[in-house]
Scaffold this active site. Structure first.
Site, PDB file in Angstrom:
ATOM      1  N   ALA A  10       0.803  -1.228   0.000  1.00  0.00           N
ATOM      2  CA  ALA A  10       0.000   0.000   0.000  1.00  0.00           C
ATOM      3  C   ALA A  10       0.832   1.271   0.000  1.00  0.00           C
ATOM      4  CB  ALA A  10      -0.932   0.005   1.216  1.00  0.00           C
ATOM      5  N   ARG A  34       6.196  -2.280   4.086  1.00  0.00           N
ATOM      6  CA  ARG A  34       7.449  -2.377   4.843  1.00  0.00           C
ATOM      7  C   ARG A  34       7.970  -1.013   5.289  1.00  0.00           C
ATOM      8  NH1 ARG A  34      11.618  -4.938   1.246  1.00  0.00           N
ATOM      9  NH2 ARG A  34      10.374  -3.974  -0.412  1.00  0.00           N
ATOM     10  N   ASP A  58       6.853  -7.767   6.137  1.00  0.00           N
ATOM     11  CA  ASP A  58       7.361  -8.198   4.837  1.00  0.00           C
ATOM     12  C   ASP A  58       6.549  -9.415   4.417  1.00  0.00           C
ATOM     13  OD1 ASP A  58       8.797  -9.252   2.671  1.00  0.00           O
ATOM     14  OD2 ASP A  58      10.737  -8.689   3.515  1.00  0.00           O
ATOM     15  N   VAL A  59       5.854  -9.354   3.281  1.00  0.00           N
ATOM     16  CA  VAL A  59       4.995 -10.455   2.864  1.00  0.00           C
ATOM     17  C   VAL A  59       5.770 -11.752   2.664  1.00  0.00           C
ATOM     18  CG1 VAL A  59       3.295  -8.942   1.761  1.00  0.00           C
ATOM     19  CG2 VAL A  59       5.159  -9.891   0.383  1.00  0.00           C
ATOM     20  N   SER A 138      -0.038  -9.807 -14.022  1.00  0.00           N
ATOM     21  CA  SER A 138       0.622  -8.933 -14.999  1.00  0.00           C
ATOM     22  C   SER A 138       0.386  -9.520 -16.375  1.00  0.00           C
ATOM     23  CB  SER A 138       2.123  -8.867 -14.718  1.00  0.00           C
ATOM     24  OG  SER A 138       2.822  -8.250 -15.792  1.00  0.00           O
ATOM     25  N   TYR A 151      10.538 -13.542 -13.681  1.00  0.00           N
ATOM     26  CA  TYR A 151       9.429 -12.634 -13.350  1.00  0.00           C
ATOM     27  C   TYR A 151       8.142 -13.126 -14.001  1.00  0.00           C
ATOM     28  CZ  TYR A 151       6.400  -8.585 -13.149  1.00  0.00           C
ATOM     29  OH  TYR A 151       5.322  -7.769 -12.938  1.00  0.00           O
ATOM     30  N   GLU A 187       7.107   2.694  -9.410  1.00  0.00           N
ATOM     31  CA  GLU A 187       8.498   2.443  -9.030  1.00  0.00           C
ATOM     32  C   GLU A 187       9.001   1.107  -9.574  1.00  0.00           C
ATOM     33  OE1 GLU A 187       8.631   2.584  -4.789  1.00  0.00           O
ATOM     34  OE2 GLU A 187       8.097   4.706  -4.670  1.00  0.00           O
TER      35      GLU A 187
END
Length: 250
Positions: A10, A34, A58-59, A138, A151, A187
């Site tokens: 978030a 975090r 931290d997930v 994604s 990824y 980011e």
């Protein structure tokens, strides 16, 4: 009473934009991340619109996830909406040249992190026989591209988990939505390129990329659809984007 939404990631990008959009709907917000200073800033600002609490964890760490979500006061425990927005990309190179440390960051964050947070939230939803889980995949989860194998694999796993969750949870009154964004300017690329802002900027040069707010709008659409409607899977591309790596630039 307004619905309670828990959002991971978030503190930036899509997660942050979703928090802002949900505040406009008067959803009560559990904001997770975090970076405590960013959580504090968000809480102070959005508390002017709705009730907000924050969790710092931290997930990728199951014990942190479990402890944090168990620590919620009783009035915050009946989570109606979970948005699994936390995730990352690290590096862009042929797989034979890839960094195992980068691989760990992506697999642990994008796959295990989603599982850990969902595991902490799903049993309560099942008990209450209601809920909605939104997973951020994604276009890379649908179309593998060169130099991004790990990824892409991590996001393909999100696609499979979304489908599997839907199969297991629909009978309990829980909706599952998979959102697959294309090129969104956040980011993301700065993280992928280890802080190289100049290289990151080139990713979005010559066309109008999606914004985090564009994706937040689709999430709002999914979670506010009528009870008899489930938005199962949605791919959102930039106007100049025809596929994962096919972008028409000026």
């Amino acid at each position: 009473m307004s619905r309670i939404a828990l959002i991971t990631g978030a503190t930036s990008g899509i997660g942050r934009a979703t928090a802002e959009a949900f505040a406009d709907l008067d959803f009560r917000l559990i904001l997770c991340g975090r970076r405590q200073e960013r959580l504090d800033e968000l809480q102070e600002r959005l508390s002017q619109q709705t009730a907000v609490t924050t969790l710092n964890f931290d997930v990728r760490n199951w014990l942190e996830v479990d402890d944090a979500i168990r620590s919620l006061p009783e009035e915050w425990q009946a989570i109606d909406i979970l948005v699994n927005s936390a995730g990352n990309a690290h590096g862009l190179s042929p797989i034979q040249d890839g960094s195992p440390q980068d691989w760990d960051m992506m697999i642990d964050g994008n796959v295990q992190g989603l599982l850990y947070v969902s595991k902490a939230v799903m049993p309560g939803m099942v008990e209450r026989q209601r809920g909605h889980i939104v997973n951020l995949s994604s276009v890379a989860g649908k179309e593998t591209y060169a130099n991004g194998a790990v990824y892409c694999a991590s996001k393909a796993a999100v696609e499979a988990l979304s489908a599997g969750m839907r199969l297991d949870l629909t009978q309990h009154g829980i909706k599952v939505t998979n959102i697959a964004p294309g090129a969104v300017e956040t980011e993301f690329s700065v993280v992928r390129f280890k802080g190289d802002a100049e290289r990151a900027a080139k990713v979005y040069a010559g066309f109008s990329p999606l914004t985090p707010e564009d994706i937040a709008d689709t999430i709002v659409y999914a979670v506010t659809a009528p009870a008899h409607v489930t938005i199962a899977d949605m791919t959102i591309l930039a106007g100049a984007q025809a596929a994962a790596t096919t972008i028409y630039r000026k």
